[in-house]
Design a protein around this motif. Structure first.
Motif, PDB file in Angstrom:
ATOM      1  N   ALA A  87      -0.457   8.027  -1.346  1.00  0.00           N
ATOM      2  CA  ALA A  87      -0.969   8.174  -2.710  1.00  0.00           C
ATOM      3  C   ALA A  87      -1.940   9.334  -2.846  1.00  0.00           C
ATOM      4  CB  ALA A  87      -1.637   6.870  -3.155  1.00  0.00           C
TER       5      ALA A  87
ATOM      6  N   THR B   1       2.901  15.162  -2.158  1.00  0.00           N
ATOM      7  CA  THR B   1       3.888  14.123  -2.457  1.00  0.00           C
ATOM      8  C   THR B   1       4.289  14.202  -3.928  1.00  0.00           C
ATOM      9  OG1 THR B   1       3.023  12.661  -0.750  1.00  0.00           O
ATOM     10  CG2 THR B   1       4.325  11.646  -2.498  1.00  0.00           C
TER      11      THR B   1
ATOM     12  N   THR C 246       0.833  -1.202   0.000  1.00  0.00           N
ATOM     13  CA  THR C 246       0.000   0.000   0.000  1.00  0.00           C
ATOM     14  C   THR C 246       0.863   1.246   0.000  1.00  0.00           C
ATOM     15  OG1 THR C 246      -1.721  -1.157   1.248  1.00  0.00           O
ATOM     16  CG2 THR C 246      -1.795   1.258   1.252  1.00  0.00           C
ATOM     17  N   ASP C 247       0.532   2.183  -0.888  1.00  0.00           N
ATOM     18  CA  ASP C 247       1.178   3.496  -0.886  1.00  0.00           C
ATOM     19  C   ASP C 247       0.320   4.424  -0.035  1.00  0.00           C
ATOM     20  OD1 ASP C 247       2.399   5.901  -1.322  1.00  0.00           O
ATOM     21  OD2 ASP C 247       1.965   6.011  -3.471  1.00  0.00           O
TER      22      ASP C 247
ATOM     23  N   HIS D 121       6.188   9.414  -6.024  1.00  0.00           N
ATOM     24  CA  HIS D 121       5.160   8.424  -5.677  1.00  0.00           C
ATOM     25  C   HIS D 121       5.802   7.041  -5.530  1.00  0.00           C
ATOM     26  CE1 HIS D 121       2.103  11.429  -6.334  1.00  0.00           C
ATOM     27  NE2 HIS D 121       2.646  11.711  -7.505  1.00  0.00           N
ATOM     28  N   TRP D 122       5.675   6.478  -4.336  1.00  0.00           N
ATOM     29  CA  TRP D 122       6.360   5.213  -4.011  1.00  0.00           C
ATOM     30  C   TRP D 122       5.376   4.059  -4.150  1.00  0.00           C
ATOM     31  CZ3 TRP D 122      11.263   5.846  -4.244  1.00  0.00           C
ATOM     32  CH2 TRP D 122      12.123   4.821  -3.853  1.00  0.00           C
ATOM     33  N   ARG D 123       5.128   3.648  -5.396  1.00  0.00           N
ATOM     34  CA  ARG D 123       4.193   2.561  -5.678  1.00  0.00           C
ATOM     35  C   ARG D 123       4.975   1.258  -5.784  1.00  0.00           C
ATOM     36  NH1 ARG D 123       2.658   6.648  -9.491  1.00  0.00           N
ATOM     37  NH2 ARG D 123       0.815   7.805  -8.788  1.00  0.00           N
ATOM     38  N   GLU D 124       4.888   0.413  -4.783  1.00  0.00           N
ATOM     39  CA  GLU D 124       5.641  -0.840  -4.738  1.00  0.00           C
ATOM     40  C   GLU D 124       4.776  -1.983  -5.249  1.00  0.00           C
ATOM     41  OE1 GLU D 124       8.455  -1.202  -1.213  1.00  0.00           O
ATOM     42  OE2 GLU D 124       6.950   0.183  -0.424  1.00  0.00           O
TER      43      GLU D 124
END
Length: 797
Positions: free
Chosen positions: A489, A494, A485-486, A497-500
């Motif tokens: 988001a 921000t 979960t980001d 964007h740290w979308r893993e």
């Protein structure tokens, strides 16, 4: 009995084998007879391989060849049990450097190495000193030799394997299941900081396929290490989320411990210092009975227990540590929890089964001819016919054949990486720097050539945004084995964007440069391991390239092809001060084998150099690359990119080949100014000012001193590289006194004056820097425009 730390990394001198104080012990008892016979043969072969290289082969007039019979012997049971009972085709193993003869002995018995190679250890073109994936003739999964690097490589191999599973190439399915990744390492390797940098990275605790087996022999190069702290080491692994499995005692000792007085014996061995235990290994049974009881409260109970044990049993039991007991090792392997990494601490005796066992100076000791003869007699072998395999039809031969069949791997698919375009068609304008061109090029590549873009994977040690990868990371996402979960988001503030997710193409590690280059080395080897080529790019601050250089170089040696980008770089990091200003990296890139280095001056030069470097990855004839980039703003009009398509292509080819003539003086020049990277602005300004004083100057923009040096060598018949670039930018009919300047050590470009044998002055950075504004810092190092003009006038006036 605690356990040891590191040997010195000084090269060992070959010493004669220490004299044994008694006949070598019989190799230990209760065991599977077939496995025991194979283990004995592996011990013999690994010892004989080294013996032949030193005592039999003619090596005159050179020094002793060397080798490590004792270090190999301590690994024989571990490796034989692992290969014969545990390994599957999908598994990979990194073997501790000094145990390479054991690996070759096993490969020979399994049919993977021809007998002719057994006499070639450390001979030219023969078996390498340490396991080498690219140079040994038999199957080697990981190159080792540099302490600690081989231990950590399978971790990055596991990461790379997981990555290709989540980014499959439709034309290259290996058909091979994901297996375990084993590291066999000496206890001394745990003193290497790089080991703990890897163990502590948060991503590693999720890699359940990792299994480390530590050869805990408690000896270093010169001595028995007195205070190892095995419990402390085990606690460190456990705190990092690893499963810890100690294998301390074998079946013989456990049987003694179960007898009356056995608790006292366990306590005595547990508590005795390492040197005392090692010394007891050198005594016969009578002396053991006299010395083991000591004078503590358990002395009488110990005398009673030991008096009931026959000599042979006592002698065998005392050295029956877990790392020499297949049953104990099998129980440890059965405990492996594949949901998290596992470390097995296997207690061993260095030199186990040899006349040198347990001696503090056995590290590089070689058995004498008499000792080899005694070993041969005990193991049913012969010095006259040392390379015997088991006869066909014997239980041993059958078991080896079964293991060989089980370990057979499918052929690696022949897969070519997607074509990488050479020019994306943009012409940058305005003011830009080469660092920002990195992120822009990756985004443009994704649009222009999505197949190639999909193969790019970037890795950084927590510096994504500060190295201009933010836009790329936002576009492709961050790789993770499972989606996360980001939580930011929905935060409008921000920017990154740290979308893993499994489809991500950026891997973010902790702040450890050795981990970064370890990862890109293995990501750059997937083409040869599983037929799935990747285009890995590692990005880090240039001052820290030196910190990462050894493991990156070792990765290249092992066949990993990757791009390392150092940015920002040089004293152009003016406000950062001397601590963050890199000086030596331009020449490091020039000198690194298996790598092409670039330091572009303009954004388009960066694009062309990066695309060319990507195009060399993931192929048998490929190579790695190092790009040194800068945050120095440069007016892109100075690049004077030709508008004519043919002229533009000519410029691109010259950029990729090493340099181009950026400013051409009318007639024969009085001076040639050669500049690289961020100093191109000052070079052009100096040429204008010199023209105002009546001195004409050509300005050459060097993009790769590495390729120019290779061209010079090729011209002299010392390299096979193309040399036409030299005629294009250093034409003899325009030869003139030369001034070179770069934001780095001046010797990087000094060789260029020899092309046409002209007088020269070389400007650059030779001392630690100062914090300050850009012009003040350049002035301090003598690379500002005034300094260039002054040096040029001294040269030509």
């Amino acid at each position: 009995m605690s356990a040891p730390t590191v040997p010195s990394r000084q090269p060992a001198t070959d010493a004669p084998a220490p004299a044994a104080s008694q006949a070598p012990p019989a190799v230990q008892a209760p065991r599977d007879d077939v496995l025991a016979n194979i283990q004995d043969r592996v011990l013999w072969l690994s010892t004989a391989i080294i013996d032949h290289a030193n005592r039999v082969r003619d090596n005159a007039p050179g020094p002793k060849v060397g080798g490590h019979q004792a270090s190999s012997a301590s690994m024989v049971t571990i490796m034989t049990t692992l290969w014969l009972d545990q390994l599957r085709a999908g598994d990979r193993v990194s073997v501790k450097p000094h145990a390479s003869p054991v690996l070759h002995a096993l490969n020979y018995l399994l049919g993977g190495l021809d007998e002719s190679y057994l006499t070639t250890l450390r001979d030219f073109g023969g078996l390498q000193s340490y396991p080498s994936r690219s140079k040994d003739p038999d199957q080697v999964d990981y190159s080792t030799g540099s302490v600690g690097i081989g231990a950590t490589a399978p971790i990055w191999g596991a990461l790379a394997r997981r990555y290709v599973e989540t980014h499959p190439s439709p034309e290259a399915e290996s058909g091979e299941p994901i297996g375990r990744q084993y590291s066999l390492l000496g206890d001394a390797e745990l003193d290497e900081g790089a080991v703990w940098e890897t163990v502590l990275d948060p991503m590693v605790s999720e890699l359940g396929e990792i299994v480390w087996i530590i050869d805990l022999n408690r000896q270093s190069l010169d001595r028995v290490v007195p205070n190892i702290g095995a419990a402390r080491l085990q606690g460190m692994f456990a705190a990092a989320g690893w499963q810890v499995v100690p294998v301390k005692y074998g079946a013989l000792l456990e049987e003694l411990f179960a007898k009356p007085g056995g608790d006292a014996l366990r306590r005595r061995i547990d508590e005795m210092p390492n040197p005392e235990y090692q010394r007891l290994l050198r005594y016969d049974a009578a002396e053991l009975r006299a010395r083991i009881p000591g004078d503590g409260q358990d002395a009488e109970a110990l005398r009673t227990l030991l008096s009931s044990v026959p000599d042979d049993e006592l002698h065998a039991a005392f050295r029956n540590l877990g790392g020499h007991d297949p049953r104990a090792l099998g129980e440890a392997f059965a405990q492996i929890d594949d949901t998290k990494p596992t470390v097995i601490f296997a207690y061993t005796v260095k030199g186990f089964g040899l006349a040198t066992e347990g001696h503090p100076q056995n590290h590089s000791a070689l058995l004498t001819e008499n000792q080899m003869t005694e070993l041969a007699s005990r193991l049913g072998m012969s010095l006259d016919a040392p390379w015997q395999r088991f006869a066909a039809g014997t239980p041993e031969a059958k078991r080896l054949t079964e293991a060989a069949d089980r370990l057979q791997r499918p052929a690696v698919p022949d897969s070519q990486p997607p074509a990488v375009p050479t020019d994306l068609g943009r012409t940058p304008n305005g003011t830009a720097n080469t660092q920002s061109a990195l992120g822009r090029t990756l985004l443009d590549l994704n649009r222009a050539a999505p197949e190639a873009g999909a193969r790019v994977v970037t890795v950084s040690p927590d510096v994504s945004s500060s190295t201009n990868l933010g836009g790329w990371v936002n576009k492709v996402g961050v790789w993770s084995a499972a989606e996360r979960t980001d939580w930011f988001a929905d935060d409008p503030e921000t920017i990154l964007h740290w979308r893993e997710r499994p489809s991500g193409q950026h891997i973010e590690l902790g702040i450890a440069e050795t981990n970064l280059v370890g990862a890109i080395g293995e990501l750059g080897a997937t083409w040869s391991r599983w037929g799935q080529p990747l285009l890995p790019i590692g990005v880090l601050y240039d001052p820290f390239v030196e910190r990462a250089l050894e493991p990156w170089s070792f990765g290249i040696y092992a066949g990993g092809q990757s791009i390392l980008i150092g940015t920002p770089s040089g004293v152009s990091l003016a406000a950062e001060g001397g601590a963050h200003q890199s000086i030596k990296t331009p020449s490091i890139g020039l000198e690194q084998p298996g790598c092409i280095t670039y330091e572009p001056a303009f954004a388009l030069d960066t694009e062309w150099a990066l695309l060319a470097s990507l195009g060399r990855l993931g192929r048998p004839d490929g190579s790695s690359a190092y790009l040194r980039l800068s945050t120095r703003p440069v007016d892109q009009k100075l690049a004077a990119i030709p508008e004519d398509p043919a002229a533009r292509e000519r410029r691109r080819k010259q950029v990729v080949a090493g340099g181009y003539l950026l400013r051409r003086a009318e007639g024969t020049p009085d001076l040639t100014i050669v500049a690289m990277g961020a100093l191109i602005t000052e070079a052009l300004e100096a040429a204008e000012r010199l023209a105002g004083q009546g001195f004409s100057a050509d300005v050459v923009c060097v993009t790769s001193p590495d390729l120019l040096f290779r061209a010079v060598q090729a011209r002299r018949g010392l390299d096979e590289a193309p040399d036409s670039i030299l005629g294009s930018i250093f034409s003899p009919d325009r030869a003139a006194p030369m001034l070179t300047v770069l934001d780095g050590h001046p010797h990087t470009l000094a060789f260029l004056a020899g092309i046409n044998r002209v007088p020269a002055v070389h400007l650059g950075v030779t001392r630690f820097g100062q914090a300050g504004d850009l012009q003040s810092v350049y002035r301090y190092h003598g690379i500002d425009t005034d300094s260039i003009v002054g040096s040029a006038l001294d040269l030509v006036d």
